[in-house]
Design a protein around this motif. Structure first.
Motif, short mmCIF file in Angstrom:
data_model
loop_
_atom_site.label_atom_id
_atom_site.label_comp_id
_atom_site.label_asym_id
_atom_site.label_seq_id
_atom_site.Cartn_x
_atom_site.Cartn_y
_atom_site.Cartn_z
N UNK A 26 46.75 53.98 51.72
CA UNK A 26 46.97 52.59 52.13
C UNK A 26 47.16 51.72 50.89
N UNK A 27 48.22 50.93 50.89
CA UNK A 27 48.49 50.03 49.77
C UNK A 27 47.46 48.91 49.73
N UNK A 28 46.91 48.64 48.56
CA UNK A 28 45.88 47.60 48.41
C UNK A 28 46.26 46.53 47.38
N UNK A 29 46.86 46.94 46.27
CA UNK A 29 47.13 46.02 45.16
C UNK A 29 48.53 46.27 44.61
N UNK A 30 49.22 45.18 44.28
CA UNK A 30 50.52 45.25 43.61
C UNK A 30 50.42 44.44 42.32
N UNK A 31 50.99 44.96 41.25
CA UNK A 31 51.06 44.19 40.00
C UNK A 31 52.35 43.39 40.00
N UNK A 32 52.22 42.07 39.80
CA UNK A 32 53.39 41.18 39.75
C UNK A 32 53.12 40.10 38.71
N UNK A 33 54.11 39.83 37.88
CA UNK A 33 53.98 38.80 36.84
C UNK A 33 52.75 39.04 35.97
N UNK A 34 52.51 40.29 35.65
CA UNK A 34 51.42 40.71 34.77
C UNK A 34 50.03 40.40 35.32
N UNK A 35 49.92 40.30 36.63
CA UNK A 35 48.60 40.13 37.24
C UNK A 35 48.49 41.02 38.47
N UNK A 36 47.26 41.37 38.84
CA UNK A 36 47.04 42.19 40.02
C UNK A 36 46.91 41.28 41.24
N UNK A 37 47.56 41.69 42.33
CA UNK A 37 47.58 40.88 43.55
C UNK A 37 47.12 41.74 44.73
N UNK A 38 46.08 41.30 45.42
CA UNK A 38 45.62 42.01 46.61
C UNK A 38 46.49 41.65 47.80
N UNK A 39 46.97 42.66 48.53
CA UNK A 39 47.89 42.40 49.65
C UNK A 39 47.28 42.71 51.01
N UNK A 40 46.10 43.28 51.06
CA UNK A 40 45.50 43.68 52.32
C UNK A 40 44.95 42.46 53.05
N UNK A 41 45.60 42.07 54.16
CA UNK A 41 45.16 40.88 54.89
C UNK A 41 43.91 41.15 55.72
N UNK A 42 43.43 42.38 55.72
CA UNK A 42 42.18 42.68 56.40
C UNK A 42 40.95 42.42 55.56
N UNK A 43 41.12 42.12 54.27
CA UNK A 43 39.99 41.94 53.36
C UNK A 43 39.48 40.50 53.22
N UNK A 44 40.33 39.46 53.34
CA UNK A 44 39.86 38.10 53.07
C UNK A 44 38.65 37.65 53.87
N UNK A 45 38.52 38.08 55.13
CA UNK A 45 37.34 37.66 55.90
C UNK A 45 36.05 38.15 55.24
N UNK A 46 36.06 39.39 54.75
CA UNK A 46 34.89 39.94 54.08
C UNK A 46 34.65 39.23 52.76
N UNK A 47 35.72 38.97 52.01
CA UNK A 47 35.61 38.27 50.74
C UNK A 47 35.05 36.87 50.96
N UNK A 48 35.55 36.19 52.00
CA UNK A 48 35.07 34.84 52.32
C UNK A 48 33.60 34.86 52.71
N UNK A 49 33.22 35.84 53.52
CA UNK A 49 31.82 35.95 53.93
C UNK A 49 30.90 36.13 52.71
N UNK A 50 31.29 37.00 51.80
CA UNK A 50 30.48 37.22 50.60
C UNK A 50 30.37 35.95 49.78
N UNK A 51 31.48 35.20 49.65
CA UNK A 51 31.47 33.97 48.86
C UNK A 51 30.57 32.92 49.51
N UNK A 52 30.63 32.80 50.83
CA UNK A 52 29.78 31.82 51.53
C UNK A 52 28.31 32.19 51.39
N UNK A 53 27.99 33.46 51.59
CA UNK A 53 26.59 33.90 51.49
C UNK A 53 26.05 33.73 50.07
N UNK A 54 26.95 33.79 49.08
CA UNK A 54 26.53 33.61 47.69
C UNK A 54 26.42 32.14 47.30
N UNK A 55 26.77 31.25 48.21
CA UNK A 55 26.69 29.82 47.92
C UNK A 55 27.80 29.31 47.02
#
Length: 234
Positions: free
Chosen positions: A66-95
């Motif tokens: 499964x594709x997860x990351x693409x390098x573009x313009x010398x930076x890594x870019x996450x493309x999996x749209x199934x991950x942001x909810x988890x990322x957001x939850x972790x950020x909220x719980x961390x304050x």
């Protein structure tokens, strides 16, 4: 959010049918991987781009990579749209987002509005509800400005209207943009690519819907929010 195991590097040959990509692994083997992103992925589908994939040993899956990351313009870019909810939850719980603190419960995928589900529902001890709609952002075309959306999203405009209705009903409504790249220091709605969404965003903001954005650190080992960035006014 840690990946279960470090991602595997490869080279993008082509992306097609929205949900498939042909990739050459470092070993030289060419494989077909699933693409967990039905959007245009504008600027992230150039053949020859370095990519990183997860691998599953589950024999019931049609595609083991499964594709997860693409390098573009010398930076890594996450493309999996199934991950942001988890990322957001972790950020909220961390304050990490001061405006989204002080709640007593956090629930995911709760029914609301007209046959929709809110990504995150926060509730305080006195019963105040905050409806948080999470959007994945990976589009950038100028300087350090992230933009959303990268194509027309009628569903996104509907979500904005439903958040506005929640605010009018006495609750809080929040748009939380998760920028899956680390080369942006601000975020804006992309009015020229989807003027309907831009108009819906402006209307929602006028109704009291809040908007926040978090930028992510991306690596083959993990993706996690590391900084809040401003959402610019249209």
């Amino acid at each position: 959010m840690l990946f279960p195991s470090p991602l595997i590097r490869g080279t993008l040959l082509q992306r097609y049918k929205r949900f498939l990509a042909d990739i050459r692994l470092s070993s030289g083997e060419e494989i077909t991987a699933s693409v967990p992103n039905t959007g245009s992925m504008r600027g992230l589908t150039t053949p020859g781009s370095p990519v990183w994939l997860s691998h599953s040993a589950n024999t019931t899956r049609k595609y083991e990579y499964m594709l997860q990351i693409v390098e573009a313009e010398n930076t890594l870019v996450g493309i999996n749209t199934g991950l942001p909810n988890k990322i957001a939850e972790e950020a909220i719980l961390a304050g990490m987002i001061p405006e989204l603190t002080g709640f007593s419960t956090l629930k995911r995928e709760q029914k609301y509005g007209r046959n929709s589900r809110i990504d995150i529902l926060l509730t305080t001890g006195n019963g105040q509800k905050t409806y948080v709609e999470v959007k994945n952002v990976h589009f950038k075309r100028t300087d350090t400005l992230a933009e959303f959306p990268d194509s027309v999203t009628a569903r996104g405009a509907r979500h904005l209207a439903e958040l506005g209705a929640m605010v009018q009903a006495g609750h809080r409504g929040v748009m939380l943009f998760v920028i899956q790249r680390n080369d942006c220091d601000s975020m804006s709605v992309c009015a020229d690519l989807d003027p309907v969404y831009a108009a819906a965003f402006t209307k929602a903001r006028q109704h009291g819907v809040e908007a926040y954005a978090i930028r992510c650190h991306i690596s083959p080992e993990a993706i996690f929010a590391d900084q809040t960035v401003p959402v610019l006014t249209l």
